[in-house]
Write a protein that holds these residues in place. Structure first.
Motif, short mmCIF file in Angstrom:
data_model
loop_
_atom_site.label_atom_id
_atom_site.label_comp_id
_atom_site.label_asym_id
_atom_site.label_seq_id
_atom_site.Cartn_x
_atom_site.Cartn_y
_atom_site.Cartn_z
N PHE A 37 0.81 -1.21 0.00
CA PHE A 37 0.00 0.00 0.00
C PHE A 37 0.85 1.27 0.00
O PHE A 37 0.48 2.26 -0.63
CB PHE A 37 -0.98 -0.02 1.18
CG PHE A 37 -2.13 -0.95 0.94
CD1 PHE A 37 -3.24 -0.54 0.26
CD2 PHE A 37 -2.07 -2.27 1.38
CE1 PHE A 37 -4.29 -1.41 0.01
CE2 PHE A 37 -3.11 -3.14 1.15
CZ PHE A 37 -4.23 -2.72 0.46
N GLU A 77 -3.17 5.29 2.13
CA GLU A 77 -2.13 4.32 1.77
C GLU A 77 -0.80 4.65 2.43
O GLU A 77 -0.09 3.75 2.90
CB GLU A 77 -1.97 4.26 0.25
CG GLU A 77 -3.09 3.53 -0.43
CD GLU A 77 -3.01 3.56 -1.94
OE1 GLU A 77 -3.56 2.63 -2.57
OE2 GLU A 77 -2.40 4.50 -2.51
N SER A 81 -0.15 2.79 6.28
CA SER A 81 0.95 1.84 6.10
C SER A 81 2.04 2.05 7.15
O SER A 81 2.57 1.08 7.70
CB SER A 81 1.56 1.97 4.70
OG SER A 81 0.63 1.60 3.73
N LEU A 97 -6.99 0.14 5.99
CA LEU A 97 -6.47 -0.41 4.73
C LEU A 97 -7.39 -1.48 4.16
O LEU A 97 -7.51 -1.63 2.95
CB LEU A 97 -5.05 -0.97 4.94
CG LEU A 97 -3.97 0.08 5.14
CD1 LEU A 97 -2.64 -0.57 5.51
CD2 LEU A 97 -3.81 0.95 3.89
N ASN A 101 -8.85 -1.12 0.53
CA ASN A 101 -8.66 -2.22 -0.41
C ASN A 101 -10.00 -2.65 -1.01
O ASN A 101 -10.11 -2.88 -2.21
CB ASN A 101 -7.98 -3.39 0.30
CG ASN A 101 -7.75 -4.57 -0.60
OD1 ASN A 101 -7.12 -4.45 -1.65
ND2 ASN A 101 -8.27 -5.72 -0.21
N LEU A 127 -5.12 -8.47 5.78
CA LEU A 127 -5.53 -7.35 6.63
C LEU A 127 -6.55 -7.79 7.68
O LEU A 127 -6.51 -7.32 8.82
CB LEU A 127 -6.08 -6.21 5.77
CG LEU A 127 -5.00 -5.44 5.00
CD1 LEU A 127 -5.62 -4.63 3.88
CD2 LEU A 127 -4.18 -4.57 5.93
#
Length: 154
Positions: A37, A77, A81, A97, A101, A127
């Motif tokens: 990401f 992102e 991250s 995330l 996603n 995740l």
């Protein structure tokens, strides 16, 4: 019968050895997913005009203005991250995330190949694992909880 009992005791004692690798696996998952990401966020920043074009003409992000969606996706992102790697607000980062996603896969569904869709699915699973199970010893969240005197659950 005594031999079987001894063998079972040794087996069950040895079967817990892989649990010592859990912090390493947790860190490896966090590093892998964050890398994917973070690189995506860097790509967006490197050519911002292209990013704005993609969000306005290619991606079909629901409910959001295209410019807002581009800024939010890029910030998510990059920022989430970093949090995920550090294990700082790790469950929040994993949830963010995960949502990012899912929205990315949904908004670009028609342009994704089967392999691309499978990739998003795999990232989603990783995740979800981090969201549910991640409480590694090598995470700032664990250290902070101990610092506040809260019980650290495993």
């Amino acid at each position: 019968m005594m031999l079987l009992s001894r063998l079972l005791r040794h087996y069950y004692r040895a079967s817990h050895w892989p649990e010592y690798l859990a912090p390493l696996l947790d860190l490896a998952l966090r590093l892998y997913v964050a890398d994917v990401f973070f690189k995506s966020g860097l790509t967006k920043i490197q050519n911002w005009d292209s990013t704005l074009y993609l969000f306005s003409d290619v991606y079909q992000v629901p409910l959001l203005n295209t410019d807002v969606a581009a800024y939010m996706a890029t910030a998510g992102e990059l920022g989430l991250s970093v949090l995920l790697v550090l294990g700082l607000f790790g469950r929040f980062a994993a949830a963010g995330l995960f949502i990012l996603n899912a929205v990315a896969a949904y908004s670009y569904y028609s342009g994704l190949s089967e392999a691309g869709l499978f990739q998003h699915f795999c990232w989603g699973i990783l995740l979800a694992v981090l969201l549910v199970l991640s409480r590694g010893k090598w995470a700032f969240d664990t250290w902070l909880e101990k610092g506040f005197g809260l019980p650290v659950r495993r």
